[in-house]
Design an enzyme around this catalytic site. Structure first.
Site, short mmCIF file in Angstrom:
data_model
loop_
_atom_site.label_atom_id
_atom_site.label_comp_id
_atom_site.label_asym_id
_atom_site.label_seq_id
_atom_site.Cartn_x
_atom_site.Cartn_y
_atom_site.Cartn_z
N GLY A 48 11.34 35.34 95.13
CA GLY A 48 11.41 36.76 94.65
C GLY A 48 11.32 36.97 93.20
O GLY A 48 11.48 37.88 92.73
N CYS A 49 11.75 35.62 92.60
CA CYS A 49 11.83 35.85 91.15
C CYS A 49 10.59 35.53 90.44
O CYS A 49 9.72 34.48 90.85
CB CYS A 49 12.76 35.03 90.61
SG CYS A 49 14.42 35.30 91.04
N VAL A 50 9.99 36.14 89.60
CA VAL A 50 8.83 35.79 88.70
C VAL A 50 9.09 34.46 88.08
O VAL A 50 8.36 33.53 88.16
CB VAL A 50 8.47 37.10 87.90
CG1 VAL A 50 6.78 36.57 86.88
CG2 VAL A 50 8.05 38.17 88.66
N SER A 51 10.06 34.39 87.06
CA SER A 51 10.56 33.16 86.48
C SER A 51 11.39 32.33 87.71
O SER A 51 11.43 32.66 88.71
CB SER A 51 11.50 33.53 85.27
OG SER A 51 11.19 34.62 84.67
#
Length: 142
Positions: A48-51
């Protein structure tokens, strides 16, 4: 180096400009302990994290164990946000982690207003992962 969440809140209150706060967040990330290369895998990755964000959990003993978190990211600001969440949750009992409102801390620091929606969502994903770890730590052993 682990910094107390109270110290971070005090430092944020002292910094008026968001440019200065962003620099401080980046500095917090630079203070994280090195994350082991072998833990940069799917099992430690926060969804769920872009990075890319990795989180490792060490669990103490007993029915309400102390959880210690270690994390990292490939992005400077996100790495600082990881440091803030570690300051908020690491070294606390599982029951305390579940009772801690991360959203309240994000509001206190003004992060809810100054983070991009993607970063805010990533931060929430990390909090959900930490809370799942705390829930699992409280489940009775079979």
């Amino acid at each position: 180096m682990t910094i107390a969440i109270e110290t971070i809140k005090d430092d944020f209150a002292f910094l008026d400009e968001w440019e200065d706060r962003y620099r401080y967040i980046i500095e917090l990330g630079q203070g994280l302990s090195p994350f082991p290369e072998q833990s940069r895998d799917d099992a430690h990755k926060v969804r769920g994290c872009v990075s890319q964000v990795w989180l490792d959990t060490a669990r103490g003993g007993g029915p309400d164990p102390v959880l210690t978190f270690h994390g990292d990211s490939d992005a400077h600001i996100v790495r600082g946000l990881v440091a803030i969440m570690i300051a908020l949750f690491s070294g606390r009992r599982a029951s305390t982690i579940l009772a801690t409102e991360a959203e309240e801390t994000m509001r206190e620091l003004g992060l809810d207003e100054h983070l991009t929606p993607q970063r805010a969502n990533g931060l929430r994903s990390m909090v959900r992962r930490i809370k799942r770890e705390a829930e699992a730590a409280l489940e009775p052993a079979e």
